[in-house]
Design a protein around this motif. Structure first.
Motif, PDB file in Angstrom:
ATOM      1  N   VAL A  50      13.973  46.176  61.048  1.00 42.16           N
ATOM      2  CA  VAL A  50      15.251  45.593  61.440  1.00 42.16           C
ATOM      3  C   VAL A  50      16.239  45.796  60.289  1.00 42.16           C
ATOM      4  CG1 VAL A  50      16.450  43.480  62.113  1.00 42.16           C
ATOM      5  CG2 VAL A  50      14.103  43.890  62.889  1.00 42.16           C
ATOM      6  N   CYS A  51      17.407  46.295  60.623  1.00 43.89           N
ATOM      7  CA  CYS A  51      18.435  46.564  59.612  1.00 43.89           C
ATOM      8  C   CYS A  51      19.630  45.649  59.857  1.00 43.89           C
ATOM      9  CB  CYS A  51      18.903  48.003  59.702  1.00 43.89           C
ATOM     10  SG  CYS A  51      17.568  49.200  59.509  1.00 43.89           S
ATOM     11  N   MET A  52      20.281  45.228  58.771  1.00 44.72           N
ATOM     12  CA  MET A  52      21.473  44.392  58.858  1.00 44.72           C
ATOM     13  C   MET A  52      22.570  45.002  58.008  1.00 44.72           C
ATOM     14  SD  MET A  52      23.439  41.925  57.091  1.00 44.72           S
ATOM     15  CE  MET A  52      23.029  40.342  56.445  1.00 44.72           C
TER      16      MET A  52
ATOM     17  N   THR B  16      41.876  38.690  59.794  1.00 42.10           N
ATOM     18  CA  THR B  16      40.647  39.346  59.354  1.00 42.10           C
ATOM     19  C   THR B  16      39.450  38.645  59.971  1.00 42.10           C
ATOM     20  OG1 THR B  16      40.405  37.943  57.402  1.00 42.10           O
ATOM     21  CG2 THR B  16      41.648  39.999  57.117  1.00 42.10           C
ATOM     22  N   CYS B  17      38.324  39.310  59.931  1.00 40.09           N
ATOM     23  CA  CYS B  17      37.068  38.689  60.339  1.00 40.09           C
ATOM     24  C   CYS B  17      35.945  39.394  59.578  1.00 40.09           C
ATOM     25  CB  CYS B  17      36.846  38.771  61.846  1.00 40.09           C
ATOM     26  SG  CYS B  17      36.432  40.405  62.465  1.00 40.09           S
ATOM     27  N   SER B  18      34.741  38.929  59.760  1.00 41.26           N
ATOM     28  CA  SER B  18      33.573  39.547  59.155  1.00 41.26           C
ATOM     29  C   SER B  18      32.612  39.883  60.283  1.00 41.26           C
ATOM     30  CB  SER B  18      32.920  38.581  58.161  1.00 41.26           C
ATOM     31  OG  SER B  18      31.918  39.239  57.442  1.00 41.26           O
ATOM     32  N   ILE B  19      32.155  41.115  60.309  1.00 40.61           N
ATOM     33  CA  ILE B  19      31.277  41.580  61.378  1.00 40.61           C
ATOM     34  C   ILE B  19      29.866  41.766  60.817  1.00 40.61           C
ATOM     35  CG2 ILE B  19      30.818  43.440  63.015  1.00 40.61           C
ATOM     36  CD1 ILE B  19      33.834  43.979  63.001  1.00 40.61           C
ATOM     37  N   PHE B  20      28.895  41.186  61.495  1.00 38.07           N
ATOM     38  CA  PHE B  20      27.479  41.349  61.154  1.00 38.07           C
ATOM     39  C   PHE B  20      26.821  42.163  62.263  1.00 38.07           C
ATOM     40  CE2 PHE B  20      28.766  37.577  58.926  1.00 38.07           C
ATOM     41  CZ  PHE B  20      28.071  37.617  57.739  1.00 38.07           C
ATOM     42  N   VAL B  21      26.080  43.185  61.887  1.00 40.24           N
ATOM     43  CA  VAL B  21      25.370  44.017  62.866  1.00 40.24           C
ATOM     44  C   VAL B  21      23.898  44.049  62.485  1.00 40.24           C
ATOM     45  CG1 VAL B  21      25.166  46.304  63.905  1.00 40.24           C
ATOM     46  CG2 VAL B  21      27.408  45.455  63.215  1.00 40.24           C
ATOM     47  N   TRP B  22      23.052  43.727  63.450  1.00 37.10           N
ATOM     48  CA  TRP B  22      21.600  43.778  63.297  1.00 37.10           C
ATOM     49  C   TRP B  22      21.083  44.829  64.271  1.00 37.10           C
ATOM     50  CZ3 TRP B  22      19.012  40.815  59.780  1.00 37.10           C
ATOM     51  CH2 TRP B  22      19.740  39.785  59.178  1.00 37.10           C
TER      52      TRP B  22
ATOM     53  N   VAL C  32      25.514  42.176  67.528  1.00 39.02           N
ATOM     54  CA  VAL C  32      26.757  42.200  66.760  1.00 39.02           C
ATOM     55  C   VAL C  32      27.362  40.802  66.839  1.00 39.02           C
ATOM     56  CG1 VAL C  32      29.046  43.235  66.526  1.00 39.02           C
ATOM     57  CG2 VAL C  32      27.125  44.621  67.344  1.00 39.02           C
ATOM     58  N   HIS C  33      27.764  40.284  65.697  1.00 39.01           N
ATOM     59  CA  HIS C  33      28.327  38.944  65.637  1.00 39.01           C
ATOM     60  C   HIS C  33      29.540  38.983  64.718  1.00 39.01           C
ATOM     61  CE1 HIS C  33      27.428  34.366  65.127  1.00 39.01           C
ATOM     62  NE2 HIS C  33      28.388  34.600  65.971  1.00 39.01           N
TER      63      HIS C  33
ATOM     64  N   ILE D 178      27.123  30.446  53.268  1.00 42.38           N
ATOM     65  CA  ILE D 178      26.456  29.728  54.358  1.00 42.38           C
ATOM     66  C   ILE D 178      26.461  30.568  55.633  1.00 42.38           C
ATOM     67  CG2 ILE D 178      26.624  27.687  55.857  1.00 42.38           C
ATOM     68  CD1 ILE D 178      27.605  26.165  53.323  1.00 42.38           C
ATOM     69  N   ASP D 179      27.591  31.256  55.904  1.00 44.15           N
ATOM     70  CA  ASP D 179      27.651  32.132  57.078  1.00 44.15           C
ATOM     71  C   ASP D 179      26.610  33.240  56.964  1.00 44.15           C
ATOM     72  OD1 ASP D 179      29.872  30.786  58.204  1.00 44.15           O
ATOM     73  OD2 ASP D 179      31.228  31.919  56.915  1.00 44.15           O
ATOM     74  N   TRP D 180      26.511  33.857  55.780  1.00 42.93           N
ATOM     75  CA  TRP D 180      25.559  34.946  55.557  1.00 42.93           C
ATOM     76  C   TRP D 180      24.125  34.424  55.727  1.00 42.93           C
ATOM     77  CZ3 TRP D 180      21.480  36.485  52.571  1.00 42.93           C
ATOM     78  CH2 TRP D 180      21.182  37.834  52.560  1.00 42.93           C
ATOM     79  N   ALA D 181      23.827  33.272  55.146  1.00 43.80           N
ATOM     80  CA  ALA D 181      22.474  32.693  55.255  1.00 43.80           C
ATOM     81  C   ALA D 181      22.151  32.376  56.715  1.00 43.80           C
ATOM     82  CB  ALA D 181      22.368  31.440  54.400  1.00 43.80           C
ATOM     83  N   GLY D 182      23.132  31.893  57.468  1.00 40.41           N
ATOM     84  CA  GLY D 182      22.908  31.620  58.876  1.00 40.41           C
ATOM     85  C   GLY D 182      22.580  32.867  59.665  1.00 40.41           C
ATOM     86  N   GLN D 183      23.202  33.969  59.327  1.00 39.62           N
ATOM     87  CA  GLN D 183      22.896  35.231  59.998  1.00 39.62           C
ATOM     88  C   GLN D 183      21.489  35.702  59.669  1.00 39.62           C
ATOM     89  OE1 GLN D 183      24.783  37.265  62.181  1.00 39.62           O
ATOM     90  NE2 GLN D 183      25.886  35.325  62.333  1.00 39.62           N
ATOM     91  N   VAL D 184      21.107  35.590  58.417  1.00 42.19           N
ATOM     92  CA  VAL D 184      19.783  36.047  57.989  1.00 42.19           C
ATOM     93  C   VAL D 184      18.695  35.172  58.631  1.00 42.19           C
ATOM     94  CG1 VAL D 184      18.227  36.297  56.008  1.00 42.19           C
ATOM     95  CG2 VAL D 184      20.600  37.076  55.866  1.00 42.19           C
ATOM     96  N   LYS D 185      18.960  33.868  58.742  1.00 40.19           N
ATOM     97  CA  LYS D 185      17.991  32.955  59.356  1.00 40.19           C
ATOM     98  C   LYS D 185      17.735  33.353  60.790  1.00 40.19           C
ATOM     99  CE  LYS D 185      17.120  28.135  60.353  1.00 40.19           C
ATOM    100  NZ  LYS D 185      17.649  26.803  60.411  1.00 40.19           N
TER     101      LYS D 185
END
Length: 109
Positions: free
Chosen positions: A41-43, A77-83, A93-94, A102-109
């Motif tokens: 799994v890649c992020m 602006t926004c921040s895009i997370f892709v798994w 995609v979120h 905290i946002d980053w940790a929530g995504q990883v969790k």
């Protein structure tokens, strides 16, 4: 006017054997066959700007490319997370309004 494309790649600070060996280890992970017990799994995350035109673009005409002005208005602006789990054909995609620890940790969790 044609868009300028550029090629991008990682350049090591100094070409050395340790860097090459570690890169080969990473590439070996991507070369593994699909195993549901050990998914790869890649992020990735990326800041993104919402832009608006200052002047309307000029459409293409016979013999002329479309023209878009380089001036713009930054709207937000926004921040895009892709798994992704490429070998399974899965992705998530979120987009978040901000990117805190905290946002980053929530995504990883």
């Amino acid at each position: 006017m044609r868009p300028h494309l550029r090629k991008c790649w990682n350049i090591p600070p100094r070409a050395n054997a340790e860097f090459a060996a570690r890169m080969e280890d990473v590439l070996a992970v991507y070369a593994r066959p699909y195993d549901p017990a050990r998914p790869v799994v890649c992020m990735d995350e990326k800041p993104f700007q919402f832009l608006s035109e200052v002047r309307d673009p000029l459409p293409a005409r016979p013999g002329r490319d479309a023209c878009q002005d380089s001036e713009y208005v930054r709207c937000d602006t926004c921040s895009i997370f892709v798994w992704t789990e490429s070998l399974r054909g899965w992705r998530r995609v979120h987009a978040l309004a901000q990117r805190t620890k905290i946002d980053w940790a929530g995504q990883v969790k």
